[in-house]
Scaffold this motif. Sequence first.
Motif, PDB file in Angstrom:
ATOM      1  N   MET A 182     -32.297 -22.707 -34.103  1.00  0.00           N
ATOM      2  CA  MET A 182     -32.883 -21.849 -35.125  1.00  0.00           C
ATOM      3  C   MET A 182     -32.359 -22.174 -36.525  1.00  0.00           C
ATOM      4  N   LEU A 183     -31.054 -22.375 -36.653  1.00  0.00           N
ATOM      5  CA  LEU A 183     -30.481 -22.643 -37.969  1.00  0.00           C
ATOM      6  C   LEU A 183     -30.810 -24.040 -38.474  1.00  0.00           C
ATOM      7  N   ASN A 184     -30.901 -25.009 -37.561  1.00  0.00           N
ATOM      8  CA  ASN A 184     -31.065 -26.401 -37.982  1.00  0.00           C
ATOM      9  C   ASN A 184     -32.502 -26.897 -37.996  1.00  0.00           C
ATOM     10  N   GLY A 203     -21.841 -23.109 -42.747  1.00  0.00           N
ATOM     11  CA  GLY A 203     -21.387 -22.578 -41.464  1.00  0.00           C
ATOM     12  C   GLY A 203     -22.253 -23.089 -40.337  1.00  0.00           C
ATOM     13  N   THR A 204     -21.718 -23.108 -39.137  1.00  0.00           N
ATOM     14  CA  THR A 204     -22.455 -23.549 -37.956  1.00  0.00           C
ATOM     15  C   THR A 204     -22.147 -22.627 -36.788  1.00  0.00           C
ATOM     16  N   VAL A 205     -23.064 -22.573 -35.846  1.00  0.00           N
ATOM     17  CA  VAL A 205     -22.860 -21.768 -34.642  1.00  0.00           C
ATOM     18  C   VAL A 205     -21.712 -22.338 -33.819  1.00  0.00           C
ATOM     19  N   VAL A 206     -21.698 -23.667 -33.665  1.00  0.00           N
ATOM     20  CA  VAL A 206     -20.637 -24.294 -32.878  1.00  0.00           C
ATOM     21  C   VAL A 206     -19.277 -24.032 -33.508  1.00  0.00           C
ATOM     22  N   GLY A 207     -19.204 -24.101 -34.848  1.00  0.00           N
ATOM     23  CA  GLY A 207     -17.948 -23.806 -35.524  1.00  0.00           C
ATOM     24  C   GLY A 207     -17.488 -22.383 -35.270  1.00  0.00           C
TER      25      GLY A 207
END
Length: 395
Positions: free
Chosen positions: A257-259, A341-345
Amino acid sequence: MTTTTPAKRKPRLAINFRQYGILAALVVIVVLFQVLTNGRLLLPGNVNNLIQQNAYVLILAVGMVVVIIAGHIDLSVGSVVAMVGAVSAISTNVWGLPWWASVLLALLVGALVGAWQGFWVAFVGIPAFIVTLAGMLIFRGLTLVLLTGGTISGLPDQFTAIGAGWLPGFLGELGGRDVLTLGLGLVTCVALVLQQLRTRATLRRLELPRETLTQLWLKNGIAIVAIMWLAWLLSGYSGTPIILIILAVLILLYTFMLNQTVFGRHVYAIGGNLFAAMMSGVKTKWVNFYVFVNMGVLAGLAGVVSTARAGGAVASAGQNYELDAIAAVFIGGAAVQGGIGTVVGAIVGGLVMGVLNMGLSILSVDAAWQMAIKGLVLLLAVAFDIFNKRRSGGR
């Protein structure tokens, strides 16, 4: 006179020291506590508990990273978790709803809470800090009203399995190991490699910066070892926790969704430069509204998981959950100003907090010192982020 055209240089992707730094920090912390606890940290039972006990903060961190990327903050999620947990327990034990209807109701209540807060932030223009601070008080008060200061326990087994159950091992065992868990680990590794190769092929076709093959296979090799090692440990305990499957789906869904979606790009645009996003035609008010609706839904899911794990709804549930989620996001590399920011982070940051909690608990460190150490880790993580920005010229 002949001239030679210089060879076209292949675009290379710069190493993201922020992401790799937090991964390295996680590895160092795991190794440190593994040594200090004489190998007890990575026992199969402790690894299973690490996943189940920290599921709530990981779910909240997934939603919180979207909020923080957009340039906001949400202080109410702990209270929302408690209130939704109370609603789900009441709907099951008092109203007689089936467990799955109770879960759907909890998600709906979370969405309504998010819509309520999103309205004040997006359309009225009240800062999210104030709106969610008020929400923290409102929803904590409603939790006390719903539970009258008591508890509701005796929830159905299907409901409690969401937070404290495992997938049935219908494929049997091989050498005392759950075959389903090992198979899921293998499938995950194959899917990861295929996705990475597909992404690199797309970047190559578009002549965009990309990793070298050496970097790609080194990263994938480390990930494969970590995934299969986790599958091996869990397969020797009780199998795959149900909550681990839920977390995996959330990570994949929100990373995509974010990328890969317009909404995700708009979230980054708003957090990076609100004025520029508005001038570009981004409907900033509606994006901010849906950011909080999304956070409400995930807080509702965290409320279900937390209540299922505890086996009942209690008025004190959700205490400091918002602080854990915010800390996980910032430790995971999100920028305080938004836009990064990232989900994995965020997941890695949540695991750092979880390993710290478990390691310090195994060492019987006092709870007060545990809070102080976690606060210091958060401060150092943000300081590291600011140092990186200054070194890179403010980018």
